[in-house]
Design a protein around this motif. Structure first.
Motif, PDB file in Angstrom:
ATOM      1  N   LYS A  72     -22.566   8.859 -83.875  1.00 34.29           N
ATOM      2  CA  LYS A  72     -22.171   7.870 -84.742  1.00 34.29           C
ATOM      3  C   LYS A  72     -22.084   6.368 -84.165  1.00 34.29           C
ATOM      4  O   LYS A  72     -21.528   5.615 -84.671  1.00 34.29           O
ATOM      5  N   GLY A  73     -22.531   5.935 -82.940  1.00 42.34           N
ATOM      6  CA  GLY A  73     -22.523   4.380 -82.738  1.00 42.34           C
ATOM      7  C   GLY A  73     -21.383   4.217 -81.643  1.00 42.34           C
ATOM      8  O   GLY A  73     -21.522   2.793 -81.365  1.00 42.34           O
ATOM      9  N   LEU A  74     -20.261   4.706 -81.494  1.00 43.19           N
ATOM     10  CA  LEU A  74     -18.629   4.401 -81.576  1.00 43.19           C
ATOM     11  C   LEU A  74     -18.601   3.867 -80.112  1.00 43.19           C
ATOM     12  O   LEU A  74     -17.995   3.254 -79.676  1.00 43.19           O
ATOM     13  N   TYR A  75     -19.694   4.183 -78.918  1.00 44.54           N
ATOM     14  CA  TYR A  75     -19.823   4.112 -77.660  1.00 44.54           C
ATOM     15  C   TYR A  75     -20.456   2.771 -77.166  1.00 44.54           C
ATOM     16  O   TYR A  75     -20.315   2.422 -76.385  1.00 44.54           O
ATOM     17  N   SER A  76     -21.219   2.866 -78.281  1.00 39.51           N
ATOM     18  CA  SER A  76     -22.422   1.261 -77.641  1.00 39.51           C
ATOM     19  C   SER A  76     -21.855  -0.042 -78.958  1.00 39.51           C
ATOM     20  O   SER A  76     -23.075  -0.858 -78.378  1.00 39.51           O
ATOM     21  N   PHE A  77     -21.646   0.036 -80.329  1.00 40.52           N
ATOM     22  CA  PHE A  77     -21.679  -0.791 -80.732  1.00 40.52           C
ATOM     23  C   PHE A  77     -21.015  -2.063 -80.327  1.00 40.52           C
ATOM     24  O   PHE A  77     -21.764  -3.038 -80.746  1.00 40.52           O
ATOM     25  N   ASN A  78     -20.413  -2.322 -79.741  1.00 36.13           N
ATOM     26  CA  ASN A  78     -19.775  -3.211 -78.744  1.00 36.13           C
ATOM     27  C   ASN A  78     -20.105  -3.627 -77.709  1.00 36.13           C
ATOM     28  O   ASN A  78     -20.628  -4.906 -77.450  1.00 36.13           O
ATOM     29  N   ALA A  79     -20.980  -2.924 -77.649  1.00 31.93           N
ATOM     30  CA  ALA A  79     -22.235  -3.068 -75.880  1.00 31.93           C
ATOM     31  C   ALA A  79     -23.080  -3.826 -76.409  1.00 31.93           C
ATOM     32  O   ALA A  79     -23.499  -4.799 -75.945  1.00 31.93           O
ATOM     33  N   LEU A  80     -23.415  -3.421 -78.109  1.00 33.88           N
ATOM     34  CA  LEU A  80     -24.648  -4.038 -78.745  1.00 33.88           C
ATOM     35  C   LEU A  80     -24.065  -5.512 -78.609  1.00 33.88           C
ATOM     36  O   LEU A  80     -24.975  -6.536 -79.268  1.00 33.88           O
ATOM     37  N   LEU A  81     -23.307  -5.961 -79.541  1.00 27.65           N
ATOM     38  CA  LEU A  81     -22.396  -7.341 -79.453  1.00 27.65           C
ATOM     39  C   LEU A  81     -22.507  -8.005 -78.651  1.00 27.65           C
ATOM     40  O   LEU A  81     -23.173  -9.511 -78.411  1.00 27.65           O
ATOM     41  N   PHE A 113     -10.977   3.040 -73.149  1.00 26.85           N
ATOM     42  CA  PHE A 113     -10.236   2.260 -72.582  1.00 26.85           C
ATOM     43  C   PHE A 113      -9.078   2.413 -74.057  1.00 26.85           C
ATOM     44  O   PHE A 113      -7.940   2.930 -73.985  1.00 26.85           O
ATOM     45  N   PHE A 114      -9.651   1.545 -74.489  1.00 26.72           N
ATOM     46  CA  PHE A 114      -8.895   1.296 -75.760  1.00 26.72           C
ATOM     47  C   PHE A 114      -9.216   2.669 -76.890  1.00 26.72           C
ATOM     48  O   PHE A 114      -8.373   2.168 -77.679  1.00 26.72           O
ATOM     49  N   MET A 115      -9.722   2.916 -77.413  1.00 28.43           N
ATOM     50  CA  MET A 115     -10.427   4.185 -77.562  1.00 28.43           C
ATOM     51  C   MET A 115      -9.068   5.781 -77.497  1.00 28.43           C
ATOM     52  O   MET A 115      -8.298   6.242 -78.485  1.00 28.43           O
ATOM     53  N   GLY A 116      -8.620   5.530 -76.487  1.00 27.22           N
ATOM     54  CA  GLY A 116      -7.906   6.903 -76.017  1.00 27.22           C
ATOM     55  C   GLY A 116      -6.212   5.933 -76.390  1.00 27.22           C
ATOM     56  O   GLY A 116      -5.960   6.365 -76.494  1.00 27.22           O
ATOM     57  N   ILE A 117      -6.390   4.208 -76.104  1.00 26.43           N
ATOM     58  CA  ILE A 117      -4.787   3.289 -76.523  1.00 26.43           C
ATOM     59  C   ILE A 117      -4.611   3.742 -77.736  1.00 26.43           C
ATOM     60  O   ILE A 117      -3.158   4.429 -78.453  1.00 26.43           O
ATOM     61  N   PHE A 118      -5.662   4.050 -78.664  1.00 26.31           N
ATOM     62  CA  PHE A 118      -5.781   3.563 -79.583  1.00 26.31           C
ATOM     63  C   PHE A 118      -5.673   4.406 -80.874  1.00 26.31           C
ATOM     64  O   PHE A 118      -4.584   4.775 -81.864  1.00 26.31           O
ATOM     65  N   ALA A 119      -6.037   5.486 -80.107  1.00 27.62           N
ATOM     66  CA  ALA A 119      -6.101   6.878 -81.108  1.00 27.62           C
ATOM     67  C   ALA A 119      -4.988   7.348 -80.980  1.00 27.62           C
ATOM     68  O   ALA A 119      -4.571   8.372 -82.287  1.00 27.62           O
ATOM     69  N   LYS A 120      -3.654   7.195 -80.338  1.00 30.67           N
ATOM     70  CA  LYS A 120      -2.830   7.040 -80.366  1.00 30.67           C
ATOM     71  C   LYS A 120      -1.614   7.461 -81.541  1.00 30.67           C
ATOM     72  O   LYS A 120      -1.102   8.305 -81.994  1.00 30.67           O
ATOM     73  N   GLY A 122      -3.613   6.131 -84.342  1.00 32.27           N
ATOM     74  CA  GLY A 122      -4.405   6.282 -85.300  1.00 32.27           C
ATOM     75  C   GLY A 122      -4.791   4.713 -85.850  1.00 32.27           C
ATOM     76  O   GLY A 122      -5.408   5.128 -86.975  1.00 32.27           O
ATOM     77  N   ILE A 123      -5.221   4.316 -84.906  1.00 28.04           N
ATOM     78  CA  ILE A 123      -6.047   2.570 -85.554  1.00 28.04           C
ATOM     79  C   ILE A 123      -6.931   2.578 -84.542  1.00 28.04           C
ATOM     80  O   ILE A 123      -7.542   3.126 -83.252  1.00 28.04           O
ATOM     81  N   PRO A 124      -8.241   1.914 -85.667  1.00 29.63           N
ATOM     82  CA  PRO A 124      -9.286   1.455 -84.757  1.00 29.63           C
ATOM     83  C   PRO A 124      -8.928   0.362 -83.410  1.00 29.63           C
ATOM     84  O   PRO A 124      -8.201  -0.563 -83.861  1.00 29.63           O
ATOM     85  N   PHE A 125     -10.605   0.981 -82.680  1.00 29.13           N
ATOM     86  CA  PHE A 125      -9.884  -0.345 -81.270  1.00 29.13           C
ATOM     87  C   PHE A 125     -11.061  -1.353 -82.090  1.00 29.13           C
ATOM     88  O   PHE A 125     -10.972  -2.311 -80.950  1.00 29.13           O
TER      89      PHE A 125
END
Length: 736
Positions: A72-81, A113-120, A122-125
Motif C-alpha cells: 500500500k506504500g505506507l512504509y515508503s511514501f515518506n521516503a519518496l518525499l 516509530f510514528f505508525m506505532g505511536i499514532f495507531a494507538k 487511531g490517527i494517521p502519521f
C-alpha cells in the motif's frame, strides 16, 4: 522459480506505484503513473525519489514487515518525499546517493516509530517522517563539504531544453502566459511542488490525474487552495510567496484529507475543510516565521499539525452518529465511500458496530421506550420495557389480571441479545404481587452481560430462581438466560432492557440502537436493520427459514455455476467461487471476469456490501437482485433500503453527481424486496421474492423475480432499465 520471480516483480511494482499515489491518499494506478512521470520532469529529482522508494521497500522486506502494508506504500511514501527533496537540493554524485539511502532509512524508521505511536489513537502519521528526514539532512548539509547544490533547478529553461528541446520550452512558456495572474498559475505550481517540481506543466498533469481519480478530490483541491489564496490577499500577504515556499500544497492536501478522505464527503465535511483553511493559513505564516531562524522550510508541518489535531478531536467525540462522519473503510475514491455510506441501512447508526438484538422470542410490545412516561428519565432514559399483548383484545393479561400468572409475558423465556460474558447476577428477589413494588431492590432479579470493553446489557425484573447462568459464563446470542418476572420495582410483569457502560446493577443507561428486528405494522412486517424501538411498537426477532439459511450458507472454496441467458443468446456459464480475504471479509469471485461481490451473512440476513468489477458478469445481476435478503420464514415481510447509485447510472449523469457529492446525493436508487406467500404452508419446497430498484418518481431501474429452492438452487428473471430480460440460474457445482 519463474512464478516466484513474477510474484516478486508484481509486488515490487505495486509497492512502488502506491508509494507515489499514497501521497494523495489513494492507490490509484493511473494517478500513480502520472506522478512518476511528473517526478522525472527533472531526471535527477525523479531518480532520487525512486531510489528512496526502493530503499524503503527493501528495508520493509529485510525486517519482514507486512507485505500488505508495504504494498500500500505506507512504509515508503515518506521516503519518496525525502528522496525528491534531496534530488532537488543536491547535485548528482555518489555522495548524494549515500544521502538518499540514509534519508530514506531515516524516513522509514521514523514511519515505523510514528505508525506505532499514532495507531494507538487511531490517527494517521501523515508526512511527519518526511519532515524528520528532510530537516535532519538540511541541518547537516553545511558539514558536507563534498556535496554541491543542484544548480539545474535554478535554471529551469535549460533543464526543459535538455529534456524536450524548444518544443518543451515553448509549452512551458505558453502555459505560464496562459495562466499568468489568474491564481491558477500559483495553484498548478503548488500542486507540482508536492513532488518538488516547480513548473506549471507538472501541476496541470497532477490536476488531470486527480480529476481522473476523483472528481471530489479535484474540486476540493481547487476550493482549498483558492480559499487560502483569497485569505493571503485579504490579509495583505504576497500571494506569490506560495510559488516558492512549498506552502500552497498544505491547503490542497488538507482540503482533500478532511473533505474527501478521512471523512465521508458531505456538506459537513466540506464546510469543515473550508473553516480549517483560515486556521491553516495562520499556522503556515507563523511556522514560516519560526523556521526562518533555522534557515529551514516548514514544508508540510502546518498540514500535519492541524490535520492530526482535528482528526483526534473528531475521534474522541462522544456522539459519533452526528456528521461529519469518519470514514471507517477507505475504498476506491471519496465518491465510492459516499455512495456506499449513503446506501447503508440506518447509516446514522453506522458507528454502533456491535449488533445488539431483541432479548426475547416471539412477538412483544414496547410498553415504555426511551424517555418514557414513568421511570425512563434522565440517567435512565435509554431503556425499554417489554410486555406481551393479546392480538384480539390488546390486553396484556387474561381474566382480571390480579395474578402474575395472568400476564402473558410472565414466565416467558428471556434470551441473550448478543455474544457476551455474564458479569453480574441477582436471582433471589421475590416476585411482587400485582400492584406492589420493591423499591429496596429496585431492579429485582437481574443479569448483566458484557459484550465489549465498555458495552454491557442488563435484563431486569426476572422471575426468582429462573436464571440459569452464572458469573463468568460465556453466552451466545439467543441463549436462554432466565424468565420474565415481576421482581423489584415492577408493579406488573415486564422485561426491562438497557445498555450501559459498566457491569454495575443500577448503572446509568447508554444510547445504543438495536439491530435487525421486525416491526408488525397492521399485519405487515417491516424489517429494521438498526433502530430505536418506539412505544407500542410490536417487535419480533427474525425466525429463520431453513431454505434460505441453507441457500445462502456458503463455505470458503465453494464453487457455483451461474448461467445467464436472454432472448437472443445462448446461456453463458460463469464460475463463482466463495472466498475470504486477509481482512476476514467474505466475497464471491467471478472466475471469468474477476468481478467480486463482497457480502455479509450473519445468520439472520444476507447483505451485499460492495461490488467491484465488470457489470457484464452474471454476478452483477445476482448482486442487484439479492442486494438485501432477510433469511426469514415470514411471507408477509418487506425489506427496503438504498442501493449504491454508482452501480445504477453512467456517464455523464454519474460524473455530474460525483462533483456534487459534497453537497448531497441527488440520484436515487431505492431497493425493495417483498416475499411471495408460499402455496405450501408447512415444509415448503421453495420460497419466492420480488425485488426492484427504483429511481426518481418510482421509475423502474431494475426488477427481478426470484425463486429459492430447497435444493439450494436459485432462479432469477431480471428486467433491466433497457427493457431486456435476463435469466439467471445459480447452482452449487457439488449439487449440479
Amino acid at each position: 522459480m519463474t512464478d516466484k520471480l513474477l510474484k516478486k516483480s508484481k509486488f515490487l511494482l505495486e509497492a512502488t506505484l502506491t508509494s507515489y499515489s499514497q501521497i494523495f491518499f489513494t492507490e490509484n494506478k493511473i494517478l500513480a503513473s502520472i506522478l512518476i512521470v511528473v517526478s522525472f520532469m527533472e531526471w535527477w529529482t525523479g531518480l532520487s525519489g525512486l531510489i528512496a522508494v526502493l530503499t524503503a521497500i527493501a528495508l520493509a522486506q529485510l525486517f519482514d514487515y507486512s507485505e500488505i502494508t508495504t504494498e500500500k506504500g505506507l512504509y515508503s511514501f515518506n521516503a519518496l518525499l525525502v528522496g525528491l527533496g534531496i534530488g532537488t537540493y543536491f547535485a548528482p554524485g555518489l555522495e548524494v546517493l549515500l544521502l538518499i539511502v540514509a534519508g530514506a532509512a531515516i524516513a522509514f524508521f521514523s514511519t515505523v516509530f510514528f505508525m506505532g505511536i499514532f495507531a494507538k489513537y487511531g490517527i494517521p502519521f501523515l508526512s511527519i517522517p518526511f519532515l524528520v528526514g528532510m530537516w535532519l539532512l538540511l541541518l547537516a548539509f553545511p558539514s558536507f563539504t563534498n556535496v554541491a547544490l543542484n544548480m539545474e533547478t535554478l535554471y529551469p529553461s535549460n533543464m526543459y531544453f535538455k529534456m524536450g528541446g524548444d518544443v518543451l520550452v515553448s509549452v512551458m512558456e505558453d502555459l505560464s502566459f496562459l495562466f499568468e495572474d489568474t491564481g491558477f498559475d500559483t495553484y498548478f505550481l503548488s500542486l507540482g511542488a508536492i513532488f518538488f517540481q516547480f513548473n506549471i506543466l507538472s501541476g496541470v498533469m497532477i490536476s488531470l490525474g486527480l480529476l481522473i481519480h476523483s472528481r471530489v478530490n479535484f474540486l476540493l483541491s481547487l476550493v482549498g487552495f483558492f480559499v487560502a489564496y483569497g485569505m493571503y490577499s485579504y490579509l495583505g500577504m504576497y500571494t506569490g510567496s506560495l510559488n516558492y515556499t512549498y506552502y500552497g500544497f498544505n491547503f490542497i492536501l488538507s482540503a482533500i484529507a478532511i473533505g474527501g478522505y478521512f471523512l465521508i464527503p458531505s456538506r459537513q465535511s466540506f464546510l469543515l475543510s473550508l473553516l480549517l483553511i483560515p486556521v491553516l493559513v495562520v499556522t503556515t505564516i507563523g511556522s514560516d516565521r519560526l523556521f526562518m531562524y533555522f534557515e529551514l522550510s516548514a514544508y508540510s508541518l502546518p498540514f500535519n499539525v492541524i490535520m492530526i489535531g482535528v482528526l483526534y478531536a473528531l475521534k474522541i467525540r462522544y456522539d459519533q452518529t452526528k456528521g461529519p462522519i469518519l470514514t471507517l473503510v477507505h475504498l476506491k475514491n471519496p465518491e465510492t465511500n459516499a455512495y456506499l455510506f449513503d446506501s447503508q441501512p440506518a447509516k446514522k447508526y453506522a458507528a454502533f458496530t456491535v449488533p445488539i438484538r431483541l432479548p426475547f422470542m416471539g412477538k412483544w410490545t414496547v410498553n415504555q421506550a426511551h424517555n418514557g412516561k414513568y421511570t425512563h428519565k434522565d440517567f435512565f432514559r435509554f431503556a425499554w420495557d417489554f410486555i406481551i399483548k393479546d392480538e384480539a383484545s390488546s390486553k396484556e393479561f387474561s381474566g382480571e389480571g390480579l395474578l402474575v400468572t395472568d400476564y402473558y409475558c410472565y414466565d416467558k423465556p428471556v434470551v441473550a441479545p448478543a455474544l457476551g460474558t455474564v458479569v453480574n447476577v441477582l436471582n433471589t428477589v421475590e416476585d411482587n404481587e400485582i400492584g406492589a413494588t420493591n423499591t429496596l431492590q429496585n431492579w429485582g432479579n437481574t443479569v448483566v452481560l458484557q459484550h465489549e470493553n465498555y458495552l454491557f446489557s442488563k435484563l431486569s425484573h426476572l422471575k426468582k430462581g429462573s436464571i440459569e447462568v452464572n458469573i463468568g459464563d460465556v453466552v451466545v446470542e439467543g441463549q436462554y438466560i432466565g424468565r420474565c418476572g415481576n421482581s423489584g420495582r415492577s408493579p406488573y410483569p415486564h422485561l426491562h432492557f438497557q445498555l450501559q457502560s459498566t457491569s454495575k446493577i443500577g448503572a446509568t443507561t447508554l444510547f445504543w440502537p438495536l439491530s435487525e428486528y421486525l416491526v408488525d405494522n397492521a399485519s405487515k412486517l417491516h424489517f429494521v436493520p438498526k433502530g430505536i424501538p418506539k412505544e407500542q411498537d410490536k417487535l419480533l426477532n427474525i425466525s429463520i427459514s431453513p431454505i434460505l439459511q441453507s441457500a445462502f450458507k456458503w463455505s470458503p472454496g465453494d464453487e457455483f455455476q451461474l448461467s445467464m441467458a436472454n432472448a437472443f443468446n445462448k446461456p453463458v456459464l460463469f464460475t463463482i467461487r466463495n472466498e475470504i480475504d486477509i481482512y476476514n471479509q467474505s466475497f464471491l469471485n467471478c472466475l471469468n471476469t474477476n468481478a467480486k461481490l463482497y457480502y455479509e451473512n450473519n445468520g439472520k440476513t444476507f447483505s451485499a456490501l460492495n461490488y467491484i468489477g465488470s457489470k457484464k458478469s452474471a454476478l452483477f445481476y445476482f448482486y442487484s437482485s439479492l442486494y438485501k435478503v432477510v433469511l426469514s420464514e415470514h411471507s408477509e415481510l418487506s425489506v427496503a433500503t438504498r442501493f449504491p447509485v454508482h452501480h445504477l447510472y453512467r456517464f455523464p449523469v454519474i460524473t455530474i453527481q460525483d462533483f456534487l457529492v459534497p453537497f448531497g446525493i441527488f440520484l436515487k436508487g431505492n431497493y425493495k424486496l417483498s416475499y411471495i406467500e408460499s402455496e405450501q404452508t408447512f415444509n415448503p419446497e421453495k420460497i419466492g421474492f420480488k425485488s426492484k430498484i427504483v429511481g426518481h418518481h418510482e421509475v423502474s431501474l431494475f426488477s427481478a423475480e426470484i425463486v429459492v429452492h430447497k435444493n439450494r438452487e436459485i432462479n432469477i428473471q431480471c428486467d433491466t432499465s433497457k427493457k431486456s430480460k435476463i435469466i439467471l440460474k445459480w447452482k452449487n457445482t457439488l449439487c449440479a
